[in-house]
Every structure is written in structure tokens, then in C-alpha cells.
Design an enzyme around this catalytic site. Structure first.
Site, mmCIF file in Angstrom:
data_model
loop_
_atom_site.group_PDB
_atom_site.id
_atom_site.type_symbol
_atom_site.label_atom_id
_atom_site.label_comp_id
_atom_site.label_asym_id
_atom_site.label_seq_id
_atom_site.Cartn_x
_atom_site.Cartn_y
_atom_site.Cartn_z
ATOM 1 N N GLU A 48 0.798 -1.225 0.000
ATOM 2 C CA GLU A 48 0.000 0.000 0.000
ATOM 3 C C GLU A 48 0.833 1.279 0.000
ATOM 4 O O GLU A 48 0.666 2.159 0.854
ATOM 5 C CB GLU A 48 -0.965 0.002 1.191
ATOM 6 C CG GLU A 48 -1.977 -1.133 1.142
ATOM 7 C CD GLU A 48 -3.064 -1.021 2.199
ATOM 8 O OE1 GLU A 48 -4.127 -1.620 2.001
ATOM 9 O OE2 GLU A 48 -2.850 -0.329 3.216
ATOM 10 N N GLU B 27 -4.989 -8.383 1.095
ATOM 11 C CA GLU B 27 -5.641 -7.952 2.334
ATOM 12 C C GLU B 27 -7.124 -7.821 2.069
ATOM 13 O O GLU B 27 -7.541 -7.277 1.047
ATOM 14 C CB GLU B 27 -5.112 -6.599 2.843
ATOM 15 C CG GLU B 27 -3.782 -6.642 3.543
ATOM 16 C CD GLU B 27 -3.396 -5.288 4.141
ATOM 17 O OE1 GLU B 27 -4.315 -4.498 4.470
ATOM 18 O OE2 GLU B 27 -2.194 -5.023 4.268
#
EC number: 3.2.1.23
Length: 491
Positions: free
Chosen positions: A209, A389
Site C-alpha cells: 500500500e 488484504e
């Protein structure tokens, strides 16, 4: 029974900073995030929660206990990272860099790395920490886990980023991703870790991320992320240095390993408020997703006045998709606006404007968005995908069983469309330290008692176990593929 292909991975993802600390000798005080959450001004002004990571779940000291529980659930894959500040708590000798690369936005075309330079780095590494990571990875490998070894999950060594100085507007010290030196150092760190641990890794991720780092750090100060300095110009500089850092780390890892290298990205699925807002969706996707991936796959850039940089092209073997909820957008003079009342802009434990339940974090329950994101990546790039995720803050574990089944169903749906999805990794195995929100947001299949460090199974862990045992969604769980029934309010 909704079956998954043979070899499909079911696992979990975790972060070192969020999970490792909590047992004697486990503290890592040498990262920017550690300094950030301990800063008195941040705590008093409620930029951060005041919870401290050294009171965390204790994975560093109790990793075998976590692995035992993961085995019982039937998991076979894990994404785990090595904390840079543990391996190199102090600065390395400054690398030889091209002219001008101390400047904040200088291009970094290559990083010269060879075994001699890696051996020199070995003299400065914290071998006690490195040995402990080897023990953790060996234990995972001996249990048969597929290990995605990640190089970066948001924390930088304090000698590369002093977020308190930057927050105050002092750019004379280490400024992290605003300085090209961090690009060089990240390539060196990535090469070193792969050189030392390649026998244990199944494949690599350069970053998790990265878009949250340049976004939350410089464009969304309410997130409470370092350095919490509002500047869209600096956000763009950080973004381009991170793009270069990924490419240079990709090259660095490939110089010592033949294994695949991907990157993991934070995704939302954009939806128009009205049909006439479809253009707003296209703008949001281009700015927030495709501009990044077009750079590291096609080499396309715009900020430096040229169309393609060959040193960025084809620096990706697979894409990691993180997905939690959607975003609803509408047209605006600036291109698009995100609307409150949907996605991650809802009231906590309430209902969105679409009458869908929200989590402890105030994130809307919207599994269809995962299918949409997977399909769009596949149609645009054709690269293998992992869901790296996916999870929900739900201490009571009321929504999580529904969330788990309904999102895994969307992965199955994408597979049926021909999308090459190779695994689903849940966030996360156990409760952990949720960055600026501290311990209040619980994402774990396992509940953590932070005082005793005991782990307790939530019902969702049993649901996940049935899925892993069946390598699919068994018929008796298909009733969970739905929006959770809205609980009546008690009077």
C-alpha cells in the site's frame, strides 16, 4: 459447493510494526512510526490514539503460538515483512549516487549493487534481528506455508525520515520519500534481505500500500499518518520517488533471486452516484490507480516531460490487491468528489446511505467491489493477482463471517470469469496495532488479550477453517454469502 483450483492459497497477511511488539525484548524504537506514535504533541492533539505498539500482540516472542493457530485454521500462505529499522537501526555509509540525487525529485535510473557491496552491508546489519527473522521464516517454511516476503509496510528507519521535523516544516533533516536517497537505500535494503533470506521466501513484494504513504502522509492529515504535512506537491514527489523505489528494488531483488516480485496496492472500487457520474469514476481510477501501475508496467510518466522511462517498464510480475470497501463519486470541477455516507466515509456501527451495515471503523459492507477491482486489473494488465488484504474491524465478530464468505465468493466469481487469482489472504490472523487508531480496531480472526497475550478463536476463524478444509465454500456456509441482517436496536 463452490470449489477453488488446486494450489489456490488461503492465508493471512500481517505487518511487523503492527504485530511484532508486546513481549520483553521485542521493542523496535528506531522507526519513524515508533517516534510518531510516542510524540507527546501528536497524542495530546489526538493525531494518534496514545496506545503504544510495545503493548501489542507479541508476535516477535510468540510467533510459534500464532503459527500453531494458523495451522489449525488450515492456512497455507502468509505475507510477512521484514522491518527495515530492525535490520539497519543505524545509517549505512552513504552510497555513491548520481549527481543531483540528494535533491528531492532527481531521477534514479539504476542502483549499482554486487556481492561485494552486499558483503560490506553485512558488516552494518543487526544480525541478531536478522537471525530472529530467519527463525520465524524457517518455522513457517517447515510447516509448509507459502511465504510472500514483503520489504516495506510503511515504516522507515528514523535516520531516513524524521517525521516530527517534517511536520514542523523543517526539511533540513531526513525527509523520507521526499529525498532520492531513500530510493537508493530501499534498493540496497531489498537486495540485502533477498540475499540473506532467499532460501526461505516463496516470492517477494516490494511494498504494501505505497499509495497510503503518499496519500495519508501529505494529502489527508485527518488520517494521523506521518509526517502529517498537507502539501499536494510533496505528495506527488513522494509518489514518484516511491515509483522509482519499487523499480529499483525490483531490479535489486532480481539481481540475487529468480523468484517473482510483485507489489501490493490499497484499492477501493469506485461507483458513480448517478449514470452521468461515470466520467468521475474514470478520473478517480486514472489518478489513484492506473497512473501508478502504468508507470511500473508500461514505463509511462508525465511529470518529467517524457512519455516513457525504460528503467520503469515491466518491473512487475504480479499484483497484490487489498480491498475493504467501495467509494461513491460524483463529477466536480476538480474532476471528482467522494461522497460521505458510503464506503469508508460512514458512521461507525451504523448504516450507509445505501442501507448497508458499517463496521467498527465505519466502513460499508460492499463485497461486489472486490470482483470489480479484480476484473479491471485483469482486463487492463493481464498479470496474476493475489488478494493480499481483505478484512473488517468487528470486535463482536458479528459481520466478519458474512464478510469472509461473501468476499471469497467474489474471488470465486472472478476466477469463473477467467481472472488469474492465485490466493486470498485475510487481514488478519489476530488483532493488532491499527496505526494511528491504536488497539481499538480489531481485525483478527483471533481475539488478542493484550495483557496476557492469549489468543482466542472468534467464530469467523471456524468459518475460515471450513473453507480451507474444503478448498472452497461448502454448501452449509453459502447462507453467509449475503449482507448481514441488520440487528434491531435495543430499547
Amino acid at each position: 459447493m463452490l470449489s477453488f483450483p488446486k494450489g489456490f492459497k488461503f492465508g493471512w497477511s500481517q505487518s511487523g510494526f503492527q504485530s511484532e511488539m508486546g513481549t520483553p525484548g521485542s521493542e523496535d524504537p528506531n522507526s519513524d512510526w515508533h517516534v510518531w506514535v510516542h510524540d507527546r504533541e501528536n497524542i495530546v492533539s489526538q493525531v494518534v490514539s496514545g496506545d503504544l505498539p510495545e503493548n501489542g500482540p507479541g508476535y516477535w516472542g510468540n510467533y510459534k503460538r500464532f503459527h500453531d493457530e494458523a495451522e489449525k485454521i488450515g492456512l497455507n500462505a502468509v505475507r510477512i515483512n521484514v522491518e527495515w529499522s530492525r535490520i539497519f537501526p543505524r545509517p549505512l555509509p552513504k552510497p555513491e549516487m548520481q549527481t543531483g540525487t540528494d535533491k528531492e525529485n532527481s531521477p534514479v535510473i539504476s542502483v549499482d549493487l554486487n556481492e561485494s557491496k552486499l558483503r560490506e552491508m553485512d558488516n552494518y546489519a543487526n544480525h541478531e534481528a536478522l537471525s530472529h527473522y530467519r527463525q520465524i521464516l524457517e518455522d513457517l517454511r517447515n510447516r509448509g506455508f507459502h511465504i510472500v516476503l514483503n520489504m516495506y509496510h510503511w515504516t522507515l528507519p528514523i535516520w531516513l525520515h524524521d517525521p516530527i521535523r517534517v511536520r514542523r516544516g523543517d526539511f533540513t533533516g531526513p525527509t523520507g520519500w521526499l529525498n532520492s536517497r531513500t530510493v537508493y537505500e530501499f534498493a540496497r535494503f531489498s537486495a540485502y534481505v533477498a540475499w540473506k533470506l532467499d532460501d526461505l521466501a516463496s516470492e517477494y513484494a516490494t511494498m504494501n500500500e505505497p499509495n497510503v504513504v503518499w496519500g495519508a502522509g501529505y494529502a489527508f492529515p485527518r488520517a494521523g499518518f506521518p509526517p502529517n504535512y498537507l502539501s499536494f506537491r510533496l505528495s506527488e514527489i513522494a509518489k514518484w520517488n516511491i515509483i522509482q523505489a519499487h523499480a529499483r528494488a525490483y531490479d535489486a531483488i532480481k539481481s540475487v533471486s529468480k523468484k517473482s516480485v510483485g507489489i501490493i496496492y490499497a484499492n477501493t472500487s469506485y461507483y458513480p452516484l448517478r449514470p452521468q457520474d461515470n466520467e468521475a469514476v474514470e478520473i478517480a481510477e486514472r489518478l489513484n490507480r492506473w497512473s501508478f501501475f502504468d508507470s511500473i508496467i508500461k514505463g509511462e510518466i508525465t511529470s518529467e516531460g517524457q512519455n516513457v522511462r525504460e528503467d520503469l517498464r515491466n518491473r512487475l510480475d504480479w499484483i497484490g490487491v487489498n480491498y475493504y470497501t467501495r467509494t461513491v463519486v460524483t463529477k466536480a470541477e476538480s474532476g471528482y468528489l467522494t461522497l460521505p455516507g458510503y464506503g469508508d466515509r460512514c458512521e461507525r456501527n451504523s448504516l450507509s446511505l445505501a442501507n448497508l451495515p458499517t463496521s467498527d471503523f465505519g466502513w460499508e459492507f460492499f463485497p461486489e467491489g472486490l470482483y470489480d477491482v479484480l476484473l479491471k486489473y485483469w482486463n487492463r494488465y493481464g498479470l496474476p493477482l493475489y488478494v493480499m488484504e481483505n478484512g473488517i474491524a468487528d470486535d463482536a465478530d458479528y459481520q466478519r463471517p458474512y464478510y469472509l464468505v461473501s468476499h471469497i465468493y467474489q474471488v470465486h466469481r472472478a476466477l469463473n470469469e477467467g481472472v488469474d487469482v492465485r490466493g486470498y489472504l485475510h487481514w488478519s490472523l489476530a488483532d493488532n496495532y491499527e496505526w494511528s487508531s491504536g488497539f481499538s480496531m480489531r481485525f483478527g480472526l483471533l481475539k488478542v488479550d493484550y495483557l496476557t497475550k492469549r489468543l482466542y478463536w472468534r467464530p469467523s476463524a471456524l468459518v475460515y477453517r471450513e473453507i480451507t478444509r474444503s478448498n472452497g465454500i461448502p454448501e452449509e456456509l453459502e447462507h453467509l454469502n449475503r449482507v448481514p441482517p441488520i440487528k434491531p436496536l435495543r430499547h
